[in-house]
Design a protein around this motif. Sequence first.
Motif, short mmCIF file in Angstrom:
data_model
loop_
_atom_site.label_atom_id
_atom_site.label_comp_id
_atom_site.label_asym_id
_atom_site.label_seq_id
_atom_site.Cartn_x
_atom_site.Cartn_y
_atom_site.Cartn_z
N GLY A 54 126.15 68.81 37.03
CA GLY A 54 124.97 69.39 37.44
C GLY A 54 124.52 70.83 36.61
N HIS A 55 125.39 71.37 35.89
CA HIS A 55 124.89 72.36 35.23
C HIS A 55 123.65 72.31 34.31
N SER A 56 122.89 73.16 34.33
CA SER A 56 121.76 73.27 33.36
C SER A 56 122.27 73.69 32.05
N PRO A 57 121.22 73.03 30.84
CA PRO A 57 121.55 73.82 29.47
C PRO A 57 121.65 74.88 29.36
N THR A 58 120.90 75.81 30.13
CA THR A 58 121.17 77.38 29.98
C THR A 58 122.63 77.78 30.28
N GLN A 59 123.04 77.19 31.43
CA GLN A 59 124.34 77.52 32.00
C GLN A 59 125.55 76.93 31.06
N ILE A 60 125.14 75.66 30.44
CA ILE A 60 126.24 75.23 29.61
C ILE A 60 126.40 76.12 28.54
N ALA A 61 125.19 76.35 27.75
CA ALA A 61 125.00 77.43 26.57
C ALA A 61 126.02 78.60 26.80
N LYS A 62 125.77 79.41 27.74
CA LYS A 62 126.41 80.69 28.34
C LYS A 62 127.96 80.19 28.50
N LEU A 63 128.05 79.24 29.14
CA LEU A 63 129.63 78.56 29.36
C LEU A 63 130.63 78.69 28.08
N VAL A 64 129.78 77.87 27.20
CA VAL A 64 130.74 77.42 26.05
C VAL A 64 130.37 78.44 24.71
N GLY A 65 129.19 79.21 24.84
CA GLY A 65 128.92 80.25 23.87
C GLY A 65 128.19 79.73 22.52
N CYS A 66 127.22 79.05 23.01
CA CYS A 66 126.13 78.30 22.04
C CYS A 66 124.80 78.59 22.69
N SER A 67 123.88 78.19 21.52
CA SER A 67 122.61 78.09 21.97
C SER A 67 121.96 76.94 22.69
N ARG A 68 120.95 77.14 23.45
CA ARG A 68 120.41 75.95 24.33
C ARG A 68 120.01 74.95 23.33
N MET A 69 119.41 75.06 22.22
CA MET A 69 119.25 74.02 21.40
C MET A 69 120.18 73.26 21.05
N GLN A 70 121.47 73.77 20.89
CA GLN A 70 122.82 72.98 20.33
C GLN A 70 122.98 72.20 21.69
N VAL A 71 122.93 72.73 22.78
CA VAL A 71 123.27 71.89 24.23
C VAL A 71 122.35 70.76 23.99
N TYR A 72 120.89 70.97 23.90
CA TYR A 72 119.94 70.00 24.01
C TYR A 72 120.26 68.71 23.08
N ARG A 73 120.49 69.15 21.62
CA ARG A 73 120.96 68.09 20.73
C ARG A 73 122.01 67.25 20.97
N ILE A 74 122.99 67.95 21.50
CA ILE A 74 124.25 67.09 21.88
C ILE A 74 123.94 66.49 23.03
N LEU A 75 123.21 66.79 24.16
CA LEU A 75 122.80 65.94 25.26
C LEU A 75 122.18 64.74 24.88
#
Length: 185
Positions: A157-178
């Motif tokens: 249930g974490h948002s891409p913004t929350q995930i990016a902050k947790l793992v230390g990357c950009s939101r764009m990277q999170v979106y690409r991986i998702l």
Amino acid sequence: MSRIGYARVSTTDQDLDTQIARLKAEGCSIIRSEKVSGASRDGRAELATIIDFLRPDDELVVTRLDRLGRDTRDVLNLIHECEQRGAFVTVLDPHVSTRGEMGHIVLTVLGMVAQMERRFIKERQREGIEQAKRDGVYKGGKQRLNRTKLVALHNEGHSPTQIAKLVGCSRMQVYRILNEHASEW
């Protein structure tokens, strides 16, 4: 007048000792060194420190011109900055100095050769990767992010913004991986 040595290697597994020993033997009273790419001046804090503290008649000494950089424009700009401070640049191999006009010409040509060499290195690397892909042995670069963890965080249930902050990357990277793993959630 101070002779200030600058030593640089590109990767952490390369050794600075030979350059430092040579600079000491040449009478450099101060030697700064770093392990960083010479492709550009970005991230080269030790070099920036030297340039900032150069005084008139100081001399920046390097073992080879490619230690200053592999881009002709960067090298020439660096030499220009030294000269603006009234300082000189000396390369030990081959021995060339900006104290004379001929030195400027030789350093310009050597800078162009260093840039050309960098292009050849990149071209050979690209050709090697293409051949490895054709042979089926290329696996790509090392993954920096745990993709499974990112998907699991998203499923929790974490948002891409929350995930990016947790793992230390950009939101764009999170979106690409998702997007790559959309079928898993």
